[in-house]
Design a protein around this motif. Structure first.
Motif, PDB file in Angstrom:
ATOM      1  N   SER A  19      10.537  11.109   4.070  1.00 32.03           N
ATOM      2  CA  SER A  19      10.403  12.559   4.139  1.00 32.03           C
ATOM      3  C   SER A  19      11.736  13.173   4.542  1.00 32.03           C
ATOM      4  CB  SER A  19       9.335  12.948   5.163  1.00 32.03           C
ATOM      5  OG  SER A  19       8.086  12.417   4.781  1.00 32.03           O
ATOM      6  N   LEU A  20      12.391  12.528   5.496  1.00 31.57           N
ATOM      7  CA  LEU A  20      13.609  13.085   6.081  1.00 31.57           C
ATOM      8  C   LEU A  20      14.807  13.030   5.139  1.00 31.57           C
ATOM      9  CD1 LEU A  20      15.062  14.202   8.582  1.00 31.57           C
ATOM     10  CD2 LEU A  20      15.404  11.840   9.350  1.00 31.57           C
ATOM     11  N   ARG A  33       8.033   1.887   1.927  1.00 30.44           N
ATOM     12  CA  ARG A  33       8.973   2.287   2.971  1.00 30.44           C
ATOM     13  C   ARG A  33       8.411   3.345   3.905  1.00 30.44           C
ATOM     14  NH1 ARG A  33      13.528  -0.108   4.417  1.00 30.44           N
ATOM     15  NH2 ARG A  33      14.291   1.941   5.021  1.00 30.44           N
ATOM     16  N   GLY A  34       7.646   4.275   3.359  1.00 31.00           N
ATOM     17  CA  GLY A  34       7.148   5.392   4.154  1.00 31.00           C
ATOM     18  C   GLY A  34       6.165   4.911   5.207  1.00 31.00           C
ATOM     19  N   THR A  35       6.147   5.580   6.357  1.00 32.38           N
ATOM     20  CA  THR A  35       5.287   5.152   7.462  1.00 32.38           C
ATOM     21  C   THR A  35       4.223   6.197   7.771  1.00 32.38           C
ATOM     22  OG1 THR A  35       6.644   6.151   9.188  1.00 32.38           O
ATOM     23  CG2 THR A  35       7.239   3.910   8.490  1.00 32.38           C
ATOM     24  N   VAL A  36       3.140   5.715   8.361  1.00 32.52           N
ATOM     25  CA  VAL A  36       2.028   6.588   8.730  1.00 32.52           C
ATOM     26  C   VAL A  36       2.494   7.599   9.774  1.00 32.52           C
ATOM     27  CG1 VAL A  36      -0.273   6.660   9.742  1.00 32.52           C
ATOM     28  CG2 VAL A  36       0.362   4.774   8.215  1.00 32.52           C
ATOM     29  N   GLY A  37       3.211   7.100  10.777  1.00 31.88           N
ATOM     30  CA  GLY A  37       3.683   8.002  11.828  1.00 31.88           C
ATOM     31  C   GLY A  37       4.641   9.041  11.298  1.00 31.88           C
ATOM     32  N   GLY A  38       5.562   8.592  10.465  1.00 30.35           N
ATOM     33  CA  GLY A  38       6.548   9.511   9.887  1.00 30.35           C
ATOM     34  C   GLY A  38       5.877  10.570   9.044  1.00 30.35           C
ATOM     35  N   ASN A  39       4.904  10.140   8.272  1.00 28.09           N
ATOM     36  CA  ASN A  39       4.177  11.061   7.397  1.00 28.09           C
ATOM     37  C   ASN A  39       3.497  12.154   8.213  1.00 28.09           C
ATOM     38  OD1 ASN A  39       1.703  12.019   5.984  1.00 28.09           O
ATOM     39  ND2 ASN A  39       2.512  10.768   4.303  1.00 28.09           N
ATOM     40  N   LEU A  40       2.788  11.743   9.275  1.00 29.38           N
ATOM     41  CA  LEU A  40       2.042  12.730  10.058  1.00 29.38           C
ATOM     42  C   LEU A  40       2.973  13.590  10.915  1.00 29.38           C
ATOM     43  CD1 LEU A  40      -1.032  10.517  10.986  1.00 29.38           C
ATOM     44  CD2 LEU A  40      -1.023  12.521   9.478  1.00 29.38           C
ATOM     45  N   GLY A  58      -0.213   1.437  14.494  1.00 23.33           N
ATOM     46  CA  GLY A  58       1.156   1.669  14.961  1.00 23.33           C
ATOM     47  C   GLY A  58       1.867   2.663  14.052  1.00 23.33           C
ATOM     48  N   ALA A  59       2.689   3.507  14.646  1.00 19.51           N
ATOM     49  CA  ALA A  59       3.314   4.592  13.886  1.00 19.51           C
ATOM     50  C   ALA A  59       4.201   4.066  12.754  1.00 19.51           C
ATOM     51  CB  ALA A  59       4.123   5.483  14.817  1.00 19.51           C
ATOM     52  N   LEU A  60       4.749   2.880  12.918  1.00 15.59           N
ATOM     53  CA  LEU A  60       5.664   2.354  11.896  1.00 15.59           C
ATOM     54  C   LEU A  60       4.936   1.632  10.756  1.00 15.59           C
ATOM     55  CD1 LEU A  60       8.758   0.904  13.789  1.00 15.59           C
ATOM     56  CD2 LEU A  60       8.631   2.975  12.417  1.00 15.59           C
ATOM     57  N   THR A  61       3.619   1.585  10.833  1.00 13.75           N
ATOM     58  CA  THR A  61       2.864   0.948   9.750  1.00 13.75           C
ATOM     59  C   THR A  61       3.199   1.646   8.421  1.00 13.75           C
ATOM     60  OG1 THR A  61       1.092   0.531  11.306  1.00 13.75           O
ATOM     61  CG2 THR A  61       0.534   0.367   8.961  1.00 13.75           C
ATOM     62  N   THR A  62       3.573   0.866   7.427  1.00 12.08           N
ATOM     63  CA  THR A  62       3.866   1.502   6.138  1.00 12.08           C
ATOM     64  C   THR A  62       2.553   1.766   5.398  1.00 12.08           C
ATOM     65  OG1 THR A  62       3.997  -0.572   4.933  1.00 12.08           O
ATOM     66  CG2 THR A  62       6.056   0.233   5.926  1.00 12.08           C
ATOM     67  N   HIS A  63       2.632   2.648   4.426  1.00 21.55           N
ATOM     68  CA  HIS A  63       1.430   2.961   3.638  1.00 21.55           C
ATOM     69  C   HIS A  63       0.894   1.700   2.967  1.00 21.55           C
ATOM     70  CE1 HIS A  63       2.682   6.926   4.606  1.00 21.55           C
ATOM     71  NE2 HIS A  63       3.695   6.949   3.760  1.00 21.55           N
ATOM     72  N   LYS A  64       1.802   0.869   2.524  1.00 19.93           N
ATOM     73  CA  LYS A  64       1.406  -0.384   1.879  1.00 19.93           C
ATOM     74  C   LYS A  64       0.658  -1.286   2.867  1.00 19.93           C
ATOM     75  CE  LYS A  64       1.489  -3.945  -0.998  1.00 19.93           C
ATOM     76  NZ  LYS A  64       2.641  -4.826  -1.206  1.00 19.93           N
ATOM     77  N   GLN A  65       1.226  -1.389   4.073  1.00 20.81           N
ATOM     78  CA  GLN A  65       0.553  -2.214   5.088  1.00 20.81           C
ATOM     79  C   GLN A  65      -0.824  -1.636   5.412  1.00 20.81           C
ATOM     80  OE1 GLN A  65       3.578  -1.971   8.074  1.00 20.81           O
ATOM     81  NE2 GLN A  65       4.637  -3.829   7.386  1.00 20.81           N
TER      82      GLN A  65
END
Lengths: 782, 285
Positions: free
Chosen positions: B36-37, B109-116, B73-80
């Motif tokens: 996102s960033l 690459r994108g993460t759940v925490g980053g997304n939210l 965990g916030a760093l969990t990727t969408h794939k994970q």
């Protein structure tokens, strides 16, 4: 002779490209190379009051900053190359860098050159430009109104050209049993090849030679134009189009950026690279279409067409791009009668300057707009008299026995069998069943639509004499040299400049079949003005029809010469020789023979040549075709419109195209797929949107909908083959069939689906909201 | 498409990340997956002076179950997220939604925490997080705190997350076993982002009446929201086409509905209703 023409050969180009071993402009890295970045006007229309480059120059790593004033006397403006006669043309060329005024958002104001691309980009923000904002005009009809802002002070009413062709007496419409009128908008689209534009320039101060590698569809035209702009003889200017990642017309035009990069390299005596980023591309590379088309079709109650008249108000953008004047006039106007026997026709085109990115060719260039208006008005005519859209086409299509057919617009269609192609499409689609299904679904409230288009297009530019008559500043013949090396391996040089079409494969098929040698023994050389003496490039579906024809003729000349040498060695007369599968043999005595490779060696070694025969084995052709070629086809599209959301679901797409003789059905089908995708893209999704003050709102892929593979059903592509008589291959041209045939087929299908709502027409793109709104508002009246 | 110059530093722990952020004088931004960033930086729409890379902090990874909740965990990727057995088994809609995000590269690459934390209403996870009553577990200079998702999204790209705090994990409700759930999205044809995304979770009690319903809607409004009026309209009702239609008509009541080149406010309202109706019909009829 091994059969290769007409067989599905895989692309010779692909292993290199799909393993990342291509050589695109951005792959070129030279020692000491600098990087350029352009300061672009954020305003659509503004006076430049002051430019201060001192802060940018002070940034470590910045080598130079150029503004318009720095280029006076060194870089001329970039001229338009289509000087349309009899149209009161007021050509306005683009300064290499803006001087005094900017006329569209994205116009180049300054060039920063720095040690790397990052510094160059940072320095852009340090170039201070004071603008005085001026009122802008974006839409062509608004630009023609009294009191509209003038894009160029000396062009009254912003009218760049007024072109008229054909004549229809007023009585034809007054006395007609039926006249159907419609205003159609062929919206502005933004060509987006996967590779943006770019250039790398290198100057040799010793020899005075300048080399520019750039993303070009026609390097020889670029050489001719930039030689003038940079005031350098053509012999010292080398233009190289390395691998080019698509163009779709946007890389035909000559641009100011490439010329300025050339100048910077010459001035700084260091190589300079500029690669357009995607955001720049949306603003800086030519746009296309943007034509308001008012069409009237007159005819009889029985469905016979009698006359057509068309008015096109075309948005040319802020300057006249290279071939910008030709698209809405010649390319469009000559084709307004489409595939039908319409005895009388007239066209008037208003070409208008606005504060927008200049428009120019895009896959089809004028022909898609022509096909769109005729195919839409034919449907509306059918609706008016209550006739099936297929039946009205069958009634008016030019019959097979009428070819060559002279149209009311004065062109001669080379060959065709329109009814047969339409019948094939109807068979494949099972048209009668589709109509029955539609009826059944309508009763359930479901909106199935069936759309047909029977297009014809003008391709294969063309006879040079005609080019001259219509003001095209160049020839349109094509050049090929077929050079046989001593080993019998063959280099084929072409003046066309393929950039994704697979020409290295198709031309090799032609040469390999004629010479009876393996296809892998043939290499195509193109895109470099040093390797190829002259040529006019790849656009307008001329690559095979004109370039391929030159290759075929040059190959025949190789065979002719090889035969004299073989006859000499075999001590027979040429008439007693036959040539088959790469072997010259004495008729009736097959053991007395020479292989093509043996003759290649003999010709090049020249130990024992017949009297009067010069050494080496090379054929050359400069082929100027006697006429254009006219590919045609019938496309059928089946859609379902979602009542709740207005979404258009593509259920089937059938394309039966006649592109003359098909050299490689695999690649031809690929061309159809790509063209249809782009054509449907225009019909349903794509469209440039400007704010009223000239800001491009659809300036990234976040907003501008580039169609994706998942949007499409299987494209059912088929061919009929009616050879063209105007070139030795019988080929017509396949690249633009999809963008020409698809938009009207899709729009006709959606309008057919919306029949229960009484909706006659909607402007492209048919976005879900537009369709939904039409159902909401007009549904009430229905 | 080249960002401004910036400093880059890798944080080894949450504490270090917080400290680096405090020291950055407002110039810092946490970098996780960057999906996102980094695009915003390339457009120079945001120009952080320092990127603090938190992507290798182990404490921010992993998925575990605690009672009726999954802690992601916030760093969990969408794939994970969509590959994880616990997620697939317990909150299928979370996995299904993660599968629709962007493209393969973004999901990798994108993460759940980053997304939210990015709080883009057009992203897919906000609606699901609202429907799953997510609890945002945050660690900052003053220790740990939990922010309820209902108070997390404050505006477009604005959250209640304090600037120097790290979103460490997200706790999602495991919906009751008798419920069904779905995420339906109308993707923008250009960007693939949600013009409307509706996450609906609902179940019917033994009396045949709807006894559990959660609806989160993203994309339609500037800020993703929970469609509580729709929920209330359904609770205690029999699940019929009529009751669903009546309730779905309220789908756009609670958001500040936006508009853009592709879809006007009026059209977005229509889509919200249509997609809410479709989502509810899918799980209740």
């Amino acid at each position: 002779m091994a059969k290769l023409i007409g067989t599905p050969q895989k692309r010779k180009e692909d292993p290199k490209l799909i393993t990342g071993n291509g050589n695109f402009t951005d792959d070129i890295k030279l020692p000491g190379m600098l990087h350029g970045a352009f300061v672009r006007s954020p305003h659509a229309h503004a006076k430049i009051i002051r430019i201060d480059v001192s802060k940018a120059l002070a940034l470590p790593g910045v080598v130079a900053v150029y503004t318009g004033n720095d280029l006076v006397g060194k870089v001329k403006s970039v001229p338009t190359m289509w000087l349309l006669p009899g149209a009161d043309l007021k050509p306005k060329d683009r300064s290499a860098l803006a001087q005094g005024k900017t006329r569209y958002a994205g116009e180049c104001v300054a060039l920063v050159v720095a040690e790397n691309r990052y510094i160059a980009r940072d320095a852009l923000d340090l170039v201070e430009v004071d603008y005085e904002d001026l009122p802008a005009v974006v839409h062509q009809e608004a630009a023609l109104l009294d009191g509209a802002p003038l894009v160029h002070d000396d062009v009254a009413a912003n009218l760049a050209l007024l072109w008229k062709a054909g004549e229809v007496p007023e009585e034809e419409f007054q006395n007609a049993e039926v006249v159907v009128k419609q205003r159609l908008y062929n919206q502005r689209v933004i060509p987006n090849p996967i590779e943006t534009r770019g250039a790398v320039a290198q100057y040799n101060p010793g020899s005075g030679e300048l080399t520019i590698w750039c993303t070009s569809q026609n390097p020889h035209i670029h050489r001719m134009v930039y030689a003038g702009v940079l005031d350098i003889p053509e012999s010292r200017l080398q233009i190289v189009a390395p691998d080019v990642g698509g163009g779709f017309g946007s890389k035909i035009a000559t641009y100011n950026e490439e010329a300025v990069i050339g100048h910077a390299a010459r001035d700084l005596k260091r190589p300079v690279k500029w690669i357009e980023d995607r955001k720049e591309h949306f603003m800086a590379t030519t746009h296309a279409r943007d034509e308001v088309i008012e069409v009237e079709l007159a005819g009889k109650r029985d469905g016979t067409f009698t006359a057509i008249r068309v008015k096109n108000t075309a948005n040319l953008g802020a300057y006249l791009s290279t071939f910008g004047a030709g698209c809405p006039t010649i390319d469009f106007g000559l084709m307004v009668t489409g595939a039908y026997t319409i005895p009388k026709a007239s066209v008037v085109t208003y070409g208008v300057y606005t504060n927008t990115t200049p428009t120019d060719a895009y896959r089809g260039a004028g022909k898609p707009e022509a096909a769109f208006q005729i195919e839409r008005i034919v449907d509306l005519f059918a609706q008016e008299i209550g006739m099936d859209p297929v039946e009205i086409r069958q009634k008016n299509l030019i019959p097979a026995e009428a070819f060559p057919y002279g149209t009311a617009m004065g062109v001669s269609y080379d060959s065709g069998n329109y009814h047969y192609t339409l019948d094939r499409a109807l068979d494949i689609a099972d048209y009668a069943s589709l109509r029955a299904e539609q009826k059944r679904l309508r009763e359930q409230g479901k909106l199935l639509g069936i759309g047909v288009s029977t297009y014809v297009e003008l391709c294969g530019f063309g006879p040079s004499k005609v080019a001259g008559a219509i003001g095209f500043q160049g020839g349109v013949w094509e050049n090929s040299t077929v050079r046989v090396h001593p080993t019998g391996k063959v280099a084929v040089f072409t003046g066309t400049s393929p950039h994704g079409q697979g020409t290295a494969t198709t031309f090799a098929q032609v040469v390999a079949e004629k010479l009876g040698i393996p296809i892998d023994d043939i290499e195509l050389i193109s895109g470099d003005t040093r390797s190829v003496s002259m040529g006019w490039g790849t656009y307008g579906s001329r690559n095979t029809a004109v370039g391929g024809a030159a290759v075929a003729i040059a190959t025949d000349r190789v065979i002719e010469k090889a035969k004299t040498i073989a006859a000499h060695e075999l001590e027979v007369s040429v008439e007693d020789l036959e040539f088959s599968n790469g072997i010259f043999s004495v008729k009736g005595v097959p053991t007395q023979s020479r292989s093509f490779q043996e003759i290649a060696k003999s010709a090049n070694f020249a130990w024992n040549l017949p009297d009067g025969v010069e050494p080496s084995l090379e054929g050359q052709s400069f082929f100027d075709p006697p006429n254009f070629v006219y590919p045609f086809g019938a496309h059928i599209c089946v859609v379902e419109v979602n009542v709740q959301t207005g979404e258009v679901e593509l259920k089937r797409y059938i394309a039966v195209d006649d592109v003359g003789r098909v050299i490689n059905p695999l690649l031809a089908e690929g061309q159809v797929h790509g063209g249809v995708a782009q054509g449907i893209g225009q019909a349903l999704w794509e469209g440039a949107v400007y704010s009223d003050n000239g800001q491009l709102l659809s300036g990234t892929f976040m907003d501008y909908t580039m169609p994706k593979a998942r949007f499409f059903p299987t494209i059912e592509s088929h061919f009929t083959e009616t050879p063209s008589p105007v070139n030795p291959l019988g080929a017509k041209g396949v690249g633009e069939t999809g963008t020409t045939g698809a938009p009207p087929a899709v729009v006709n299908a959606v309008m057919d689906a919306l029949r229960p709502f009484g909706i006659k027409d909607l402007d492209m793109p048919l976005t879900p909201e537009k369709v939904w709104r039409a159902m909401q508002t007009r549904g009430e009246n229905a | 498409m080249i960002p401004n110059a910036f400093d880059y530093i890798k944080a080894g722990s949450i504490e270090e990340a917080i400290q680096l952020m405090q020291e950055s004088d407002g110039e810092g931004k946490f970098l996780a997956g960057g999906h996102s960033l980094v695009p915003l930086m390339k457009f120079r729409l945001t120009n952080p002076g320092k990127l603090i890379d938190i992507s290798s902090i182990q404490e921010l990874k992993g998925i575990r179950q605690e009672g009726n909740r999954l802690i992601v965990g916030a760093l969990t990727t969408h794939k994970q997220l969509y590959s994880d057995a616990l997620v697939k088994e317990n909150i299928a809609v979370l996995a299904d939604t993660a599968r629709t995000i962007g493209d393969m590269q973004i999901r990798n690459r994108g993460t759940v925490g980053g997304n939210l934390a990015h709080a883009d209403s057009a992203a897919d996870l906000p609606g699901v997080a609202l429907a799953l009553e997510a609890l945002m577990e945050v660690q900052g200079e003053d220790g740990k705190e939990v922010i309820d998702i209902d108070g997390f999204f404050l505006g477009p790209l604005v959250t209640a997350l304090p600037e120097t705090s790290v979103l460490t994990s997200i706790s999602f409700l495991i919906p009751p076993s008798h419920t069904k759930s779905v995420y339906l999205k109308y993707a923008h044809p250009a960007s693939g982002y949600a013009v409307v995304g509706v996450c609906a979770i609902a179940g019917v009690g033994e009396d045949g009446r709807i006894d559990f319903v959660r609806i989160g809607i993203n994309g339609v409004a500037d800020v993703a929201y929970r469609a509580t009026t729709v929920e209330q309209a359904l609770l205690g009702e029999l699940p019929t086409a009529e009751s669903i239609q009546r309730a779905a008509a309220l789908a756009a009541e609670e958001g500040e509905i936006g508009n853009d080149l592709f879809a006007s406010e009026q059209y977005r309202r229509n889509l919200a209703t249509v997609y809410t109706e479709r989502a509810l019909s899918r799980i209740l009829l």
